[in-house]
Design an enzyme around this catalytic site. Sequence first.
Site, short mmCIF file in Angstrom:
data_model
loop_
_atom_site.label_atom_id
_atom_site.label_comp_id
_atom_site.label_asym_id
_atom_site.label_seq_id
_atom_site.Cartn_x
_atom_site.Cartn_y
_atom_site.Cartn_z
N GLY A 85 18.92 9.07 69.16
CA GLY A 85 19.95 9.04 70.20
C GLY A 85 20.47 10.45 70.36
O GLY A 85 19.69 11.38 70.61
N GLU A 86 21.75 10.63 70.17
CA GLU A 86 22.35 11.96 70.29
C GLU A 86 23.23 12.17 69.05
O GLU A 86 24.25 11.52 68.89
CB GLU A 86 23.15 12.04 71.59
N SER A 87 22.80 13.10 68.21
CA SER A 87 23.42 13.19 66.88
C SER A 87 24.88 13.61 66.94
O SER A 87 25.69 13.17 66.12
CB SER A 87 22.62 14.13 65.99
N ARG A 97 17.50 21.47 65.76
CA ARG A 97 17.60 20.44 66.82
C ARG A 97 16.77 20.90 68.01
O ARG A 97 16.64 22.07 68.29
CB ARG A 97 19.05 20.27 67.25
N ILE A 114 10.69 12.80 71.11
CA ILE A 114 11.56 12.88 72.28
C ILE A 114 12.71 13.84 71.97
O ILE A 114 13.57 13.53 71.15
CB ILE A 114 12.14 11.50 72.66
N ARG A 115 12.70 15.00 72.59
CA ARG A 115 13.70 16.04 72.27
C ARG A 115 13.93 16.07 70.75
O ARG A 115 15.05 16.05 70.26
CB ARG A 115 15.02 15.80 73.02
N CYS A 126 14.85 10.81 64.12
CA CYS A 126 15.24 11.74 65.19
C CYS A 126 16.72 12.13 65.05
O CYS A 126 17.07 12.81 64.10
CB CYS A 126 14.90 11.14 66.55
N HIS A 164 9.67 8.81 66.65
CA HIS A 164 10.23 7.47 66.86
C HIS A 164 9.20 6.38 66.55
O HIS A 164 8.56 5.88 67.47
CB HIS A 164 10.68 7.32 68.32
N GLU A 222 9.66 3.41 66.11
CA GLU A 222 10.07 2.13 66.72
C GLU A 222 9.54 1.96 68.14
O GLU A 222 9.61 0.87 68.69
CB GLU A 222 11.60 1.99 66.68
N1 GLN Z 1 17.97 15.95 70.47
C1 GLN Z 1 18.77 14.88 69.97
C2 GLN Z 1 19.89 15.39 69.06
O1 GLN Z 1 20.01 16.56 68.87
C3 GLN Z 1 17.90 13.89 69.22
C4 GLN Z 1 16.94 13.22 70.17
C5 GLN Z 1 16.50 11.86 69.75
O2 GLN Z 1 17.07 11.23 68.87
N2 GLN Z 1 15.48 11.37 70.43
O3 GLN Z 1 20.66 14.63 68.54
#
Ligand code: GLN
Length: 192
Positions: free
Chosen positions: A42-44, A100, A129-130, A74, A166, A168
């Site tokens: 997600g977004e940390s 990151r 993913i990112r 992630c 990921h 999942e």
């Molecule tokens: N780039 C996101 C972060 O810095 C992580 C991306 C992800 O969980 N797919 O939190």
Amino acid sequence: MLALQGDVAEHEAALRRVGAEPLRVRLAADLDGLDGLILPGGESTTIGLLARLHGLLEPLRAYVAQGRPVWGTCAGLIFLARDAGHDQALIGAMDIHVDRNAFGPQVFSSERDLDVEGLEGGPLRAVFIRAPAIRTVGPHVKVLATLPDGKIVAARQDAMLVTSFHPEIGGDDRMHAAWVASCGRSRVRAVA
Ligand code: GLN
């Protein structure tokens, strides 16, 4: 499953496919009695912020300090790390330094076949993913997967597992099956 933000539902689906019973953690009391805890992607920064707002940061640190199983994927990898190079709330338990967005922006998200140490049945289809990468690991961290350019993308330290990809959403549930098995109870209840 830690269910503050991120791809909780995808992990829950994978856990059910391998026969585990996912539960959602939003409050400190939800940590009681879990056999394992997944920190989703997600977004940390957001996950850390929400954990602090929900009074969950210290209980999560205590959970991990007790040596109970935890798997960060992630953003969850970042959240578990000691250092992510940013001023953000982290559990901070795993002796790794993380970059990151080590692969650049969203357009450089990719899928690739990856050998993960200890995972039987050949390479795993890994979705990035990112994604973060682990830049350095401490002496008690075991590296489980590395890309050809040297980026570390999976590692373990005691009961802490991290993957920068990921599993999942790759259509291959072997990592979930192996992790659930490693949580090692007869009545397996994994967490979301
Ligand atoms: N780039 C996101 C972060 O810095 C992580 C991306 C992800 O969980 N797919 O939190």
